[in-house]
Motif scaffolding. Structure first.
Motif, PDB file in Angstrom:
ATOM      1  N   GLU A 150       0.755  -1.113  -0.157  1.00 53.64           N
ATOM      2  CA  GLU A 150       0.007  -0.003  -0.030  1.00 53.64           C
ATOM      3  C   GLU A 150       0.773   1.213   0.018  1.00 53.64           C
ATOM      4  O   GLU A 150       0.436   2.297  -0.501  1.00 53.64           O
ATOM      5  CB  GLU A 150      -0.920  -0.091   1.192  1.00 53.64           C
ATOM      6  N   SER A 151       2.046   1.255   0.457  1.00 53.98           N
ATOM      7  CA  SER A 151       2.761   2.528   0.761  1.00 53.98           C
ATOM      8  C   SER A 151       3.181   2.992  -0.869  1.00 53.98           C
ATOM      9  O   SER A 151       3.276   4.069  -0.943  1.00 53.98           O
ATOM     10  CB  SER A 151       3.984   2.183   1.734  1.00 53.98           C
ATOM     11  N   ILE A 152       3.394   2.065  -1.685  1.00 53.70           N
ATOM     12  CA  ILE A 152       3.698   2.114  -3.036  1.00 53.70           C
ATOM     13  C   ILE A 152       2.579   2.847  -3.628  1.00 53.70           C
ATOM     14  O   ILE A 152       2.822   3.950  -4.265  1.00 53.70           O
ATOM     15  CB  ILE A 152       4.063   0.993  -3.908  1.00 53.70           C
ATOM     16  N   GLU A 153       1.372   2.456  -3.366  1.00 53.14           N
ATOM     17  CA  GLU A 153       0.007   3.320  -3.889  1.00 53.14           C
ATOM     18  C   GLU A 153      -0.053   4.701  -3.408  1.00 53.14           C
ATOM     19  O   GLU A 153      -0.139   5.612  -3.891  1.00 53.14           O
ATOM     20  CB  GLU A 153      -1.016   2.337  -3.736  1.00 53.14           C
ATOM     21  N   LEU A 154       0.267   4.711  -2.066  1.00 56.09           N
ATOM     22  CA  LEU A 154       0.294   6.052  -1.402  1.00 56.09           C
ATOM     23  C   LEU A 154       1.165   6.970  -1.837  1.00 56.09           C
ATOM     24  O   LEU A 154       0.930   8.128  -2.562  1.00 56.09           O
ATOM     25  CB  LEU A 154       0.435   5.943   0.216  1.00 56.09           C
ATOM     26  N   MET A 155       2.448   6.552  -1.978  1.00 52.83           N
ATOM     27  CA  MET A 155       3.608   7.351  -2.925  1.00 52.83           C
ATOM     28  C   MET A 155       3.213   7.622  -4.142  1.00 52.83           C
ATOM     29  O   MET A 155       3.465   8.983  -4.583  1.00 52.83           O
ATOM     30  CB  MET A 155       5.009   6.724  -2.627  1.00 52.83           C
ATOM     31  N   GLY A 156       2.894   6.669  -4.932  1.00 53.09           N
ATOM     32  CA  GLY A 156       2.373   6.932  -6.249  1.00 53.09           C
ATOM     33  C   GLY A 156       1.397   8.227  -6.597  1.00 53.09           C
ATOM     34  O   GLY A 156       1.410   8.857  -7.352  1.00 53.09           O
ATOM     35  N   ASP A 157       0.141   7.820  -5.721  1.00 53.80           N
ATOM     36  CA  ASP A 157      -0.828   8.635  -5.799  1.00 53.80           C
ATOM     37  C   ASP A 157      -0.641  10.124  -5.530  1.00 53.80           C
ATOM     38  O   ASP A 157      -0.894  10.949  -6.062  1.00 53.80           O
ATOM     39  CB  ASP A 157      -2.156   8.173  -4.684  1.00 53.80           C
ATOM     40  N   HIS A 158       0.186  10.256  -4.581  1.00 55.03           N
ATOM     41  CA  HIS A 158       0.804  11.391  -4.026  1.00 55.03           C
ATOM     42  C   HIS A 158       1.422  12.485  -5.039  1.00 55.03           C
ATOM     43  O   HIS A 158       1.140  13.300  -5.517  1.00 55.03           O
ATOM     44  CB  HIS A 158       1.402  11.291  -2.755  1.00 55.03           C
ATOM     45  N   LEU A 159       2.456  11.479  -5.548  1.00 54.07           N
ATOM     46  CA  LEU A 159       3.274  12.085  -6.754  1.00 54.07           C
ATOM     47  C   LEU A 159       2.467  12.535  -7.941  1.00 54.07           C
ATOM     48  O   LEU A 159       2.563  13.632  -8.371  1.00 54.07           O
ATOM     49  CB  LEU A 159       4.309  10.948  -7.057  1.00 54.07           C
ATOM     50  N   GLU A 160       1.387  11.732  -8.021  1.00 55.40           N
ATOM     51  CA  GLU A 160       0.390  12.097  -9.434  1.00 55.40           C
ATOM     52  C   GLU A 160      -0.314  13.058  -9.112  1.00 55.40           C
ATOM     53  O   GLU A 160      -0.388  13.982  -9.994  1.00 55.40           O
ATOM     54  CB  GLU A 160      -0.105  10.610  -9.820  1.00 55.40           C
ATOM     55  N   HIS A 161      -0.793  13.178  -7.957  1.00 62.75           N
ATOM     56  CA  HIS A 161      -1.556  14.428  -7.348  1.00 62.75           C
ATOM     57  C   HIS A 161      -0.737  15.703  -7.564  1.00 62.75           C
ATOM     58  O   HIS A 161      -1.347  16.921  -7.884  1.00 62.75           O
ATOM     59  CB  HIS A 161      -1.979  14.301  -6.248  1.00 62.75           C
ATOM     60  N   LEU A 162       0.418  15.361  -7.020  1.00 59.20           N
ATOM     61  CA  LEU A 162       1.464  16.784  -7.288  1.00 59.20           C
ATOM     62  C   LEU A 162       1.662  17.173  -8.950  1.00 59.20           C
ATOM     63  O   LEU A 162       2.654  17.954  -9.032  1.00 59.20           O
ATOM     64  CB  LEU A 162       2.709  16.755  -6.446  1.00 59.20           C
ATOM     65  N   GLY A 163       1.344  16.308  -9.906  1.00 59.82           N
ATOM     66  CA  GLY A 163       1.600  16.788 -11.362  1.00 59.82           C
ATOM     67  C   GLY A 163       2.839  15.944 -11.913  1.00 59.82           C
ATOM     68  O   GLY A 163       3.053  16.143 -12.936  1.00 59.82           O
ATOM     69  N   ALA A 164       3.300  15.063 -11.128  1.00 56.65           N
ATOM     70  CA  ALA A 164       4.407  14.120 -11.652  1.00 56.65           C
ATOM     71  C   ALA A 164       4.098  13.165 -12.676  1.00 56.65           C
ATOM     72  O   ALA A 164       2.828  12.654 -12.677  1.00 56.65           O
ATOM     73  CB  ALA A 164       5.293  13.294 -10.668  1.00 56.65           C
ATOM     74  N   LYS A 165       4.866  12.892 -13.465  1.00 61.55           N
ATOM     75  CA  LYS A 165       4.359  11.740 -14.645  1.00 61.55           C
ATOM     76  C   LYS A 165       4.962  10.508 -14.108  1.00 61.55           C
ATOM     77  O   LYS A 165       6.129  10.337 -14.062  1.00 61.55           O
ATOM     78  CB  LYS A 165       4.893  12.068 -16.033  1.00 61.55           C
ATOM     79  N   LEU A 166       4.406   9.540 -13.939  1.00 53.61           N
ATOM     80  CA  LEU A 166       4.952   8.210 -13.430  1.00 53.61           C
ATOM     81  C   LEU A 166       5.036   7.089 -14.227  1.00 53.61           C
ATOM     82  O   LEU A 166       4.440   7.175 -15.344  1.00 53.61           O
ATOM     83  CB  LEU A 166       3.678   7.763 -12.072  1.00 53.61           C
ATOM     84  N   VAL A 167       5.991   6.483 -14.255  1.00 52.03           N
ATOM     85  CA  VAL A 167       6.362   5.242 -14.821  1.00 52.03           C
ATOM     86  C   VAL A 167       4.808   4.205 -14.794  1.00 52.03           C
ATOM     87  O   VAL A 167       4.380   4.316 -13.662  1.00 52.03           O
ATOM     88  CB  VAL A 167       7.323   4.293 -14.352  1.00 52.03           C
ATOM     89  N   PRO A 168       4.300   3.954 -15.804  1.00 54.04           N
ATOM     90  CA  PRO A 168       2.839   3.428 -15.561  1.00 54.04           C
ATOM     91  C   PRO A 168       2.803   2.072 -14.763  1.00 54.04           C
ATOM     92  O   PRO A 168       1.625   2.239 -13.857  1.00 54.04           O
ATOM     93  CB  PRO A 168       2.532   2.927 -17.050  1.00 54.04           C
ATOM     94  N   GLU A 169       3.987   1.308 -14.464  1.00 48.48           N
ATOM     95  CA  GLU A 169       3.722   0.282 -13.827  1.00 48.48           C
ATOM     96  C   GLU A 169       4.329   0.642 -12.360  1.00 48.48           C
ATOM     97  O   GLU A 169       5.293   1.416 -12.080  1.00 48.48           O
ATOM     98  CB  GLU A 169       4.582  -1.108 -14.254  1.00 48.48           C
ATOM     99  N   ARG A 170       3.293   0.475 -11.294  1.00 45.47           N
ATOM    100  CA  ARG A 170       4.050   0.633  -9.976  1.00 45.47           C
ATOM    101  C   ARG A 170       4.397  -0.793  -9.650  1.00 45.47           C
ATOM    102  O   ARG A 170       3.691  -1.747  -9.272  1.00 45.47           O
ATOM    103  CB  ARG A 170       2.916   1.002  -9.081  1.00 45.47           C
ATOM    104  N   LEU A 171       5.640  -0.979  -9.548  1.00 39.95           N
ATOM    105  CA  LEU A 171       6.449  -2.155  -9.388  1.00 39.95           C
ATOM    106  C   LEU A 171       6.460  -2.765  -7.907  1.00 39.95           C
ATOM    107  O   LEU A 171       7.012  -2.378  -6.915  1.00 39.95           O
ATOM    108  CB  LEU A 171       7.939  -2.136  -9.988  1.00 39.95           C
ATOM    109  N   LYS A 172       5.754  -3.897  -7.652  1.00 39.62           N
ATOM    110  CA  LYS A 172       5.576  -4.509  -6.450  1.00 39.62           C
ATOM    111  C   LYS A 172       6.099  -6.029  -6.577  1.00 39.62           C
ATOM    112  O   LYS A 172       5.650  -6.765  -7.474  1.00 39.62           O
ATOM    113  CB  LYS A 172       3.807  -4.762  -6.265  1.00 39.62           C
ATOM    114  N   VAL A 173       6.892  -6.395  -5.532  1.00 41.62           N
ATOM    115  CA  VAL A 173       7.555  -7.702  -5.389  1.00 41.62           C
ATOM    116  C   VAL A 173       7.085  -8.404  -4.000  1.00 41.62           C
ATOM    117  O   VAL A 173       6.855  -7.684  -2.887  1.00 41.62           O
ATOM    118  CB  VAL A 173       9.050  -7.655  -5.742  1.00 41.62           C
TER     119      VAL A 173
END
Ligand SMILES: Cc1cc2nc3c(=O)[nH]c(=O)nc-3n(C[C@H](O)[C@H](O)[C@H](O)COP(=O)(O)O)c2cc1C
Length: 152
Positions: A102-125
């Protein structure tokens, strides 16, 4: 030469193994890469703006929250303009828990909300990366580097 920053928080080393695989791949492609650990290095949000690409790895603990050592960084992200900045998120978790990675989703959502362009895959192992996971890390790094070429 592209300048790439890889940040990582890792309690038992699994996310760090992913980060190392990503760093190795990026270096082999003749990019300049800096690796920093949330546990051991000073990380200022302003420095994100010095790089063409920033990849952030976080482990998930305590109901998937942002790890303690990365909390201030997470809160301070809104102090810099991340519009159109190329970024990506990755990390290790365990599907035994209700909220996997979940922390990856939280970080990814926050960065996207702030306007960053994310690598489409949020890589989870799942836990420690195996050989296939290391290949996934390299593919993630390859996609991330390709995004830099697309904007240039
Ligand atoms: C107290 C505790 C809570 C955890 N909570 C979660 C969780 O909510 N979601 C998840 O995906 N993994 C959870 N995990 C599993 C860790 O994320 C997993 O062991 C991961 O591989 C640790 O990564 P690291 O080696 O980089 O620290 C938890 C582990 C511990 C010890």
């Amino acid at each position: 030469m592209n300048k790439i920053l890889v940040l990582c928080s890792s309690c038992t080393g699994n996310t760090e193994m992913m980060a190392k695989a990503i760093v190795d791949y990026i270096q082999k492609q003749n990019n300049q890469v800096v690796f920093k650990s949330f546990e051991f290095d000073l990380i200022e949000v302003e420095e994100l703006l010095d790089y063409d690409l920033v990849l952030i790895g976080t482990h998930s603990a305590d109901d998937g929250q942002i790890p303690y050592e990365a909390e201030d960084f997470y809160d301070e992200l809104s102090e810099v303009d991340l519009t159109d900045r190329l970024m990506g998120v990755f990390g290790s978790g365990e599907s035994f828990y209700d909220v996997f990675c979940e922390s990856i989703e939280l970080m990814g959502d926050h960065l996207e909300h702030l306007g960053a362009k994310l690598v489409p895959e949020r890589l989870k192992v799942e836990l420690e990366p195996d050989d296939d996971d290391i290949i996934r890390c390299e593919a993630f790094a390859e996609k991330a580097c390709a995004m830099i070429q697309e904007v240039h």
